[in-house]
Design an enzyme around this catalytic site. Structure first.
Site, PDB file in Angstrom:
ATOM      1  N   ARG A 131       0.808  -1.234   0.000  1.00 44.05           N
ATOM      2  CA  ARG A 131       0.000   0.000   0.000  1.00 44.05           C
ATOM      3  C   ARG A 131       0.836   1.276   0.000  1.00 44.05           C
ATOM      4  O   ARG A 131       0.335   2.343   0.346  1.00 44.05           O
ATOM      5  CB  ARG A 131      -0.992   0.009   1.167  1.00 44.05           C
ATOM      6  CG  ARG A 131      -2.003  -1.137   1.124  1.00 44.05           C
ATOM      7  CD  ARG A 131      -3.127  -0.921   2.124  1.00 44.05           C
ATOM      8  NE  ARG A 131      -4.094  -2.009   2.047  1.00 44.05           N
ATOM      9  CZ  ARG A 131      -4.053  -3.100   2.791  1.00 44.05           C
ATOM     10  NH1 ARG A 131      -3.084  -3.254   3.691  1.00 44.05           N
ATOM     11  NH2 ARG A 131      -4.977  -4.038   2.664  1.00 44.05           N
ATOM     12  N   GLU A 148       8.853  19.441 -24.068  1.00 43.76           N
ATOM     13  CA  GLU A 148       8.177  19.665 -22.788  1.00 43.76           C
ATOM     14  C   GLU A 148       8.625  20.972 -22.138  1.00 43.76           C
ATOM     15  O   GLU A 148       7.852  21.628 -21.451  1.00 43.76           O
ATOM     16  CB  GLU A 148       8.417  18.489 -21.838  1.00 43.76           C
ATOM     17  CG  GLU A 148       7.700  17.205 -22.225  1.00 43.76           C
ATOM     18  CD  GLU A 148       6.229  17.189 -21.809  1.00 43.76           C
ATOM     19  OE1 GLU A 148       5.735  18.192 -21.251  1.00 43.76           O
ATOM     20  OE2 GLU A 148       5.566  16.151 -22.034  1.00 43.76           O
ATOM     21  N   LYS A 190       6.465  23.551 -12.705  1.00 47.38           N
ATOM     22  CA  LYS A 190       5.641  22.398 -12.375  1.00 47.38           C
ATOM     23  C   LYS A 190       5.450  22.279 -10.871  1.00 47.38           C
ATOM     24  O   LYS A 190       4.344  21.980 -10.400  1.00 47.38           O
ATOM     25  CB  LYS A 190       6.256  21.114 -12.929  1.00 47.38           C
ATOM     26  CG  LYS A 190       5.349  19.902 -12.699  1.00 47.38           C
ATOM     27  CD  LYS A 190       5.705  18.725 -13.570  1.00 47.38           C
ATOM     28  CE  LYS A 190       4.673  17.615 -13.429  1.00 47.38           C
ATOM     29  NZ  LYS A 190       4.943  16.460 -14.301  1.00 47.38           N
ATOM     30  N   LYS A 245       2.761  11.685 -10.429  1.00 51.44           N
ATOM     31  CA  LYS A 245       1.867  10.902 -11.280  1.00 51.44           C
ATOM     32  C   LYS A 245       2.578   9.616 -11.688  1.00 51.44           C
ATOM     33  O   LYS A 245       3.692   9.659 -12.215  1.00 51.44           O
ATOM     34  CB  LYS A 245       1.492  11.678 -12.535  1.00 51.44           C
ATOM     35  CG  LYS A 245       0.351  12.653 -12.382  1.00 51.44           C
ATOM     36  CD  LYS A 245       0.002  13.178 -13.768  1.00 51.44           C
ATOM     37  CE  LYS A 245      -1.184  14.109 -13.737  1.00 51.44           C
ATOM     38  NZ  LYS A 245      -1.506  14.607 -15.097  1.00 51.44           N
ATOM     39  N   HIS A 254      -1.378  12.122 -26.704  1.00 44.41           N
ATOM     40  CA  HIS A 254      -1.632  10.756 -26.248  1.00 44.41           C
ATOM     41  C   HIS A 254      -2.465   9.979 -27.272  1.00 44.41           C
ATOM     42  O   HIS A 254      -2.261   8.774 -27.472  1.00 44.41           O
ATOM     43  CB  HIS A 254      -2.354  10.772 -24.901  1.00 44.41           C
ATOM     44  CG  HIS A 254      -1.460  11.115 -23.756  1.00 44.41           C
ATOM     45  ND1 HIS A 254      -1.940  11.329 -22.471  1.00 44.41           N
ATOM     46  CD2 HIS A 254      -0.116  11.269 -23.662  1.00 44.41           C
ATOM     47  CE1 HIS A 254      -0.941  11.605 -21.668  1.00 44.41           C
ATOM     48  NE2 HIS A 254       0.175  11.584 -22.372  1.00 44.41           N
ATOM     49  N   HIS A 271       7.019  10.377 -27.156  1.00 49.96           N
ATOM     50  CA  HIS A 271       6.108  11.222 -26.370  1.00 49.96           C
ATOM     51  C   HIS A 271       6.327  12.714 -26.636  1.00 49.96           C
ATOM     52  O   HIS A 271       5.367  13.457 -26.880  1.00 49.96           O
ATOM     53  CB  HIS A 271       6.274  10.920 -24.881  1.00 49.96           C
ATOM     54  CG  HIS A 271       5.408  11.781 -24.003  1.00 49.96           C
ATOM     55  ND1 HIS A 271       4.024  11.661 -23.970  1.00 49.96           N
ATOM     56  CD2 HIS A 271       5.713  12.794 -23.152  1.00 49.96           C
ATOM     57  CE1 HIS A 271       3.526  12.549 -23.127  1.00 49.96           C
ATOM     58  NE2 HIS A 271       4.530  13.256 -22.620  1.00 49.96           N
ATOM     59  N   GLU A 312      -4.672  17.109  -9.408  1.00 46.08           N
ATOM     60  CA  GLU A 312      -5.202  17.546 -10.699  1.00 46.08           C
ATOM     61  C   GLU A 312      -6.712  17.719 -10.680  1.00 46.08           C
ATOM     62  O   GLU A 312      -7.449  17.139 -11.488  1.00 46.08           O
ATOM     63  CB  GLU A 312      -4.790  16.575 -11.824  1.00 46.08           C
ATOM     64  CG  GLU A 312      -4.945  17.226 -13.197  1.00 46.08           C
ATOM     65  CD  GLU A 312      -4.428  16.359 -14.332  1.00 46.08           C
ATOM     66  OE1 GLU A 312      -5.174  16.143 -15.276  1.00 46.08           O
ATOM     67  OE2 GLU A 312      -3.269  15.916 -14.242  1.00 46.08           O
ATOM     68  N   ARG A 324      -3.737  22.083 -12.294  1.00 47.56           N
ATOM     69  CA  ARG A 324      -2.691  21.165 -12.753  1.00 47.56           C
ATOM     70  C   ARG A 324      -2.968  20.613 -14.152  1.00 47.56           C
ATOM     71  O   ARG A 324      -2.041  20.229 -14.871  1.00 47.56           O
ATOM     72  CB  ARG A 324      -2.525  20.016 -11.757  1.00 47.56           C
ATOM     73  CG  ARG A 324      -1.416  19.050 -12.142  1.00 47.56           C
ATOM     74  CD  ARG A 324      -1.055  18.112 -11.008  1.00 47.56           C
ATOM     75  NE  ARG A 324      -0.071  17.141 -11.452  1.00 47.56           N
ATOM     76  CZ  ARG A 324       0.571  16.311 -10.641  1.00 47.56           C
ATOM     77  NH1 ARG A 324       0.337  16.340  -9.335  1.00 47.56           N
ATOM     78  NH2 ARG A 324       1.453  15.449 -11.106  1.00 47.56           N
ATOM     79  N   HIS A 340      -1.268  17.386 -24.643  1.00 43.05           N
ATOM     80  CA  HIS A 340      -1.190  15.972 -24.307  1.00 43.05           C
ATOM     81  C   HIS A 340      -2.421  15.167 -24.732  1.00 43.05           C
ATOM     82  O   HIS A 340      -2.300  13.976 -25.007  1.00 43.05           O
ATOM     83  CB  HIS A 340      -0.951  15.806 -22.798  1.00 43.05           C
ATOM     84  CG  HIS A 340       0.471  16.076 -22.391  1.00 43.05           C
ATOM     85  ND1 HIS A 340       1.078  17.286 -22.609  1.00 43.05           N
ATOM     86  CD2 HIS A 340       1.396  15.284 -21.786  1.00 43.05           C
ATOM     87  CE1 HIS A 340       2.320  17.233 -22.144  1.00 43.05           C
ATOM     88  NE2 HIS A 340       2.534  16.039 -21.662  1.00 43.05           N
ATOM     89  N   ASN A 376      -1.055  19.619 -19.084  1.00 44.27           N
ATOM     90  CA  ASN A 376      -1.350  18.691 -20.166  1.00 44.27           C
ATOM     91  C   ASN A 376      -1.561  19.397 -21.508  1.00 44.27           C
ATOM     92  O   ASN A 376      -2.143  18.807 -22.424  1.00 44.27           O
ATOM     93  CB  ASN A 376      -2.590  17.857 -19.824  1.00 44.27           C
ATOM     94  CG  ASN A 376      -2.308  16.863 -18.718  1.00 44.27           C
ATOM     95  OD1 ASN A 376      -1.350  16.101 -18.789  1.00 44.27           O
ATOM     96  ND2 ASN A 376      -3.133  16.884 -17.686  1.00 44.27           N
TER      97      ASN A 376
END
Length: 368
Positions: free
Chosen positions: A125, A189, A231, A147, A256, A274, A241, A245, A252, A249
């Site tokens: 956990r 980026e 960031k 993330k 993606h 990417h 997010e 936040r 993105h 993206n």
């Protein structure tokens, strides 16, 4: 004598430090200082492991001879970021006998960082994770913010968790072995941070292109620090997010969709990686903003010009159909109630989240 690394502090509920500078992978005392127990799993990939695993292992043992250090190596490339390899990383923790005070070190690019961080989030956990990014893209983006995720056939990063690292060490020496294509992908980026919220950074990137593309370490360290500061500030205000936040993206959702539809690129094939996909995605988002009347077309042209000057693609690859890309975009995590929710802009440095975007406008942009 080596200069002290630059430090970027990430605040919020789980604060940590980002150290930026050369030689950090060999600083055993600093690395081992984040290991609370005796078990360490080094997660890396087949490209990075032969270069740096021995350095990190020896540094850790020099500082802490009592450590039990295991290694788990993935095949290099986005196609390795799978549930099966996540399961194999968990098995490696079990084989090591890792207890709840264990630590996973993610040594590599974004694929390694995402998968290793997700394994750390799930083992017993949640155990500690230290990010050791070795690509520019992972230094400025994926190693920061907590993330973690793996991909499935339906889309990127759809299975994951928020799990902030205990620390990040961005060893800029590793960028000396980075292929030119991967350096450019990371710079995409960096450009994103200027495009979404910092016109001054955008202008600096226009002026410093030659130094950055040549791999100038001082210029790259400045680019990394500026990106991490941007960031970190956003993540501190919105760690899960739920609002601001999402601006990170920019490009993105389109990017993606391109990656998923192409089947995920690798360093060795013609599919976009990417950073390249995000570059195309940012231009599409800027052109959509102009089409919706919320931004000037000249700003989209300036963005495309800067990305092109860095050797990055700015148009959709051949063989992708607008309808298929739109179907991928409908699975994006930012969407609400089945409606497209995209990061667009009002010009350079002024990104915003736009809800309920008209799909016909998106199709028009995807159709060129």
């Amino acid at each position: 004598m080596t200069a002290a690394p630059r430090i970027v502090e990430v605040g919020g509920g789980v604060p940590y430090r980002i150290a930026i500078g050369p030689g950090l992978l060999a600083d055993g005392a600093a690395l081992a200082g984040h290991v609370r127990g005796r078990h360490v799993l080094l997660v890396s990939d087949s490209t990075v492991a032969p270069l740096y695993v021995a350095t990190v292992r020896e540094a850790l043992h020099a500082a802490r001879p009592d450590l039990l250090v295991g290694t788990f190596v993935l095949p290099a490339g986005e196609s390795s970021k799978t549930l099966a390899n996540f399961g194999a990383a968990i098995e490696a923790m079990a084989t090591l006998g890792a207890t709840r005070d264990a630590c996973i070190f993610a040594l590599g690019g974004g694929v390694v960082g995402d998968l290793a961080g997700f394994a750390a989030a799930c083992w017993m956990r949640g155990v500690d994770c230290v990010q050791l990014p070795t690509t520019l893209l992972s230094m400025v983006d994926s190693s920061v913010g907590g993330k973690t995720a793996v991909d499935i056939a339906q889309g990127k990063n759809l299975v994951g968790a928020f799990h902030p690292p205990r620390a990040v060490f961005a060893d800029t020496s590793t960028l000396r072995t980075l292929p030119a294509r991967e350096l450019r992908a990371g710079l995409a980026e960096v450009i994103k941070y200027g495009a979404l919220g910092d016109p001054g950074l955008f202008h600096w990137l226009e002026a410093e292109r030659e130094r950055l593309l040549a791999g100038d370490e001082a210029a790259l360290a400045q680019a990394i620090a500026s990106s991490c500061e941007h960031k970190a500030a956003i993540v501190e205000r919105d760690p899960l997010e739920r609002g601001e936040r999402a601006l990170l993206n920019l490009g993105h959702t389109f990017g993606h969709a391109i990656e998923t539809e192409q089947g995920y690129g690798s360093p060795h094939n013609a599919n976009l990686n990417h950073g390249e996909a995000v570059a195309v995605g940012m231009v599409l988002a800027a052109r959509l903003s102009a089409g919706l009347g919320i931004a000037e077309a000249a700003d989209a042209d300036r963005l495309a010009s800067l990305l092109g000057a860095y050797g990055l693609p700015t148009t959709l690859p051949s063989g992708l159909t607008p309808a298929a890309l739109l179907a991928r975009m409908r699975l994006d995590k930012k969407n609400l109630a089945g409606r497209l929710r995209l990061v667009l802009w009002r010009g350079i440095g002024r990104a915003e989240v736009v809800p309920d975007v008209d799909e016909s406008a998106v199709l028009a942009v995807l159709s060129g």
